[in-house]
Design a protein around this motif. Structure first.
Motif, PDB file in Angstrom:
ATOM      1  N   UNK A  41       6.593   8.924   7.930  1.00 52.62           N
ATOM      2  CA  UNK A  41       6.333   8.642   9.342  1.00 52.62           C
ATOM      3  C   UNK A  41       5.046   7.848   9.474  1.00 52.62           C
ATOM      4  N   UNK A  42       5.087   6.806  10.273  1.00 57.99           N
ATOM      5  CA  UNK A  42       3.903   5.974  10.446  1.00 57.99           C
ATOM      6  C   UNK A  42       3.040   6.546  11.577  1.00 57.99           C
ATOM      7  N   UNK A  43       2.649   7.782  11.389  1.00 55.93           N
ATOM      8  CA  UNK A  43       1.814   8.422  12.412  1.00 55.93           C
ATOM      9  C   UNK A  43       0.612   9.044  11.738  1.00 55.93           C
ATOM     10  N   UNK A  44      -0.359   9.432  12.545  1.00 60.17           N
ATOM     11  CA  UNK A  44      -1.540  10.071  11.964  1.00 60.17           C
ATOM     12  C   UNK A  44      -2.124  11.081  12.949  1.00 60.17           C
ATOM     13  N   UNK A  45      -2.989  11.914  12.408  1.00 60.68           N
ATOM     14  CA  UNK A  45      -3.811  12.819  13.213  1.00 60.68           C
ATOM     15  C   UNK A  45      -3.041  13.791  14.095  1.00 60.68           C
ATOM     16  N   UNK A  46      -2.181  14.556  13.490  1.00 57.44           N
ATOM     17  CA  UNK A  46      -1.578  15.655  14.222  1.00 57.44           C
ATOM     18  C   UNK A  46      -2.514  16.853  14.063  1.00 57.44           C
ATOM     19  N   UNK A  47      -3.456  16.968  14.996  1.00 58.32           N
ATOM     20  CA  UNK A  47      -4.517  17.958  14.826  1.00 58.32           C
ATOM     21  C   UNK A  47      -4.435  19.080  15.847  1.00 58.32           C
ATOM     22  N   UNK A  48      -5.073  20.167  15.489  1.00 55.45           N
ATOM     23  CA  UNK A  48      -5.077  21.368  16.314  1.00 55.45           C
ATOM     24  C   UNK A  48      -6.512  21.689  16.705  1.00 55.45           C
ATOM     25  N   UNK A  49      -6.709  22.186  17.918  1.00 52.02           N
ATOM     26  CA  UNK A  49      -8.039  22.639  18.306  1.00 52.02           C
ATOM     27  C   UNK A  49      -8.365  23.929  17.559  1.00 52.02           C
TER      28      UNK A  49
ATOM     29  N   UNK B  84       1.770   7.934   2.118  1.00 53.49           N
ATOM     30  CA  UNK B  84       1.772   9.329   1.724  1.00 53.49           C
ATOM     31  C   UNK B  84       2.789  10.100   2.557  1.00 53.49           C
ATOM     32  N   UNK B  85       3.343   9.426   3.559  1.00 56.13           N
ATOM     33  CA  UNK B  85       4.293  10.089   4.434  1.00 56.13           C
ATOM     34  C   UNK B  85       5.221   9.044   5.048  1.00 56.13           C
TER      35      UNK B  85
ATOM     36  N   UNK C 152       0.852  -1.192   0.000  1.00 53.42           N
ATOM     37  CA  UNK C 152       0.000   0.000   0.000  1.00 53.42           C
ATOM     38  C   UNK C 152       0.891   1.247   0.000  1.00 53.42           C
ATOM     39  N   UNK C 153       0.641   2.164  -0.932  1.00 57.78           N
ATOM     40  CA  UNK C 153       1.509   3.341  -0.988  1.00 57.78           C
ATOM     41  C   UNK C 153       1.400   4.195   0.276  1.00 57.78           C
TER      42      UNK C 153
END
Lengths: 95, 478
Positions: free
Chosen positions: A56-64, A53-54, A50-51
């Motif tokens: 780093x094997x991380x997800x959801x670096x979100x901001x309030x 996109x980044x 599976x390709x």
């Protein structure tokens, strides 16, 4: 893969980078060698992978959703070549 | 419309999401602020800054997806769309290409009582660009980056629309969904909702699509219809004259009602999309989707049905009352407080809407509050205010600061209460116009209007005309 001068000129125009005539042959040579390497990688069978996109094997670096209200416009505009009444000025561009 | 040619239309709608802060920076998103006072270092695209995604934008996009019954992607990634323009200081727009957050969905659109399903191809998140002013300074373009980084949801439809009218209905439906969901104010005049239209024509029965043109810069519901119709006619004329349609972007000029070619045709745009290495992927769990689905507010389609059942109003009335969230809310407040919801619907959609339209205002800017409306309707229901009287008060209170009660007193509209008082006035008038009365009895029926006029004059329009007619015809025959 061969790169024609036409392709090079198109890349130059898309990236808004002026290329001097005398370095064009060298640049074409470099670009072709890069593509050669990519072609080599393309030979590897990745159909079951599976390709990413980044890397780093991380997800959801979100901001309030909170707004800060300290925009130091005058400070930011100090490094701009030309400003007027809070606007940034650029050479006239009309599409 | 032309019988031979079928028009094929797809819309791309950009919706500004009503967040407090921008999509990738914490700069505020307020409209109409001083130039560049809302542009942070991230929005300016200075070296060394990094975008961080606003979680609210993800939630809003999922809300929209759930409302149109769409597939929500379990993973969302952002890509760079590269092009140079001064109002895009980074040299690329952060958008989505693969794995858009909202996948295939559908929206039902009604035109001339016929409902059709319009496919939604996708809806994705992206950042808005800034604004360029070309006429402000001689020889320069002036750049305001306040809007740069404002979150947008781009909603792309399938080429399922078949007329300009249908395109408007579709746009209105999108408008009602986003406003009922409270994810955007949908204000087209402020650019909170913008529309590009892909238009092509083909012979009826043809399967193959014709070459399409993309219309940009359509900023009102009215212009959408005009611009598309204009473009359809332009294409029909060209083809019938043996010219082929060139695939290009055209700009709609509302002043001249024409479209003109916009982009140079030297080379097609090549945006060189690639995944943005500054942003890591977003993973969306089923639990999250479920949670948002369960918290969705009531949508217009559901509300239309509920209003018909709960308030016993017609489908037509219910649809009109649900044309905007504010209007629907206004009606509910009023209808819950008066005995006849039907009467409330009649007055809100009638006289109140008429005066709002006349002044080009939205219900949220109405000078007549829901409390005023309840007041008026209660008086009509009690019989202490006539229909024409209420009409007069609505008009007067629009340009007056006085309360409804004060206006009614001032206009003497409260003086006439019951049948007895009207009868008294009628008796008086008949007495004072005995000649006309005699002529009437002898068969000059035209004089009935004269008597009605006299009564209305005497009661200053505060009496119910129907009641006056009934009482007069009884009295005049005596």
């Amino acid at each position: 893969m061969k790169i024609s001068e036409e392709v090079l000129n198109n890349i130059s125009s898309l990236s808004k980078i002026k290329i001097d005539e005398d370095i064009k042959p060298k640049l074409i040579e470099d670009l072709e060698s890069i593509l050669l390497m990519v072609e080599k990688m393309n030979k590897i069978d990745t159909s079951k992978i599976e390709p990413m996109s980044h890397p780093l094997d991380e997800a959801n670096n979100l901001r309030e959703d909170i707004a800060m209200h300290e925009i130091k416009r005058d400070n930011y505009q100090k490094s701009a070549p030309q400003t007027e009444d809070g606007f940034y000025l650029t050479p006239k561009v009309i599409e | 419309m032309n019988k031979e040619w079928e028009s094929v239309i797809g819309l791309e709608v950009h919706v500004q999401l009503s967040t407090e802060s921008k999509i990738f920076s914490n700069a505020p998103t307020k409209f109409g602020q001083e130039q560049n006072s809302q542009a942070s270092l991230v929005d300016l695209g200075l070296p060394g800054v990094l975008p961080v995604l606003n979680e609210k934008t993800i939630e809003m996009a999922i809300k929209f997806g759930c409302a149109i019954d769409a597939e929500i992607s379990s993973k969302a990634i952002f890509a760079r769309k590269n092009y140079f323009y001064p109002d895009l200081p980074k040299g690329y727009q952060i958008s989505q290409l693969d794995d858009p957050i909202v996948g295939k969905g559908k929206i039902n659109v009604e035109v001339d009582n016929e409902e059709r399903e319009i496919g939604i191809t996708r809806a994705h998140l992206e950042e808005d660009a800034g604004k360029s002013l070309h006429d402000k300074y001689e020889g320069f373009s002036a750049i305001d980056l306040n809007r740069a980084g404002t979150p947008l949801l781009e909603i792309v439809s399938e080429p399922d629309l078949r007329s300009a009218k249908e395109a408007v209905a579709y746009l209105k439906k999108i408008h009602s969904i986003i406003t009922f969901l409270d994810i955007s104010d949908g204000d087209m005049s402020q650019g909170s909702m913008r529309c590009d239209a892909n238009v092509s024509i083909r012979k009826f029965g043809d399967k193959k699509l014709g070459n399409r043109t993309e219309l940009k810069n359509i900023n009102s519901f009215r212009f959408v219809e005009k611009a598309i119709n204009h473009e359809i006619n332009r294409q029909i004329e060209l083809i019938e004259n043996g010219t082929s349609i060139e695939q290009e972007t055209r700009l709609y000029d509302a002043n001249k009602n024409e479209t003109r070619s916009m982009r140079s045709k030297e080379h097609a745009n090549d945006y060189r999309y690639f995944p943005d290495p500054d942003l890591i992927p977003i993973k969306i769990t089923n639990e999250k989707i479920q949670e948002i689905k369960e918290s969705l507010p009531e949508l217009p389609e559901q509300k239309i049905i509920r209003f018909m059942e709960d308030y016993e109003i017609s489908n037509y009335e219910s649809k009109n009352l649900n044309s905007s969230k504010e209007l629907s809310h206004f009606f509910e407040i009023v209808a819950d407080k008066v005995s006849s919801a039907e009467l409330a619907a009649k007055w809100i959609l009638g006289d109140l809407t008429a005066i709002l339209n006349k002044n080009n205002l939205n219900i949220k800017d109405s000078k007549i509050s829901s409390t005023d409306m309840i007041d008026l309707l209660k008086k009509i229901e009690e019989g202490s205010l006539s229909g024409p009287g209420a009409k007069k008060i609505i008009e007067l209170s629009w340009s007056s600061e006085e309360s409804i009660d004060d206006l009614i007193k001032k206009e003497g509209l409260d003086e006439i209460k019951g049948e007895d008082e009207i009868i008294k006035i009628i008796d008086e008038i008949i007495k004072n116009n005995s000649k006309q009365h005699e002529q009437y009895i002898q068969g000059k029926e035209k004089l009935f209007g004269f008597f009605v006029g006299q009564v209305m004059k005497e009661t200053k329009g505060s009496a119910d005309p129907k009641q006056v007619n009934e009482l007069l015809s009884k009295k005049l025959k005596q």
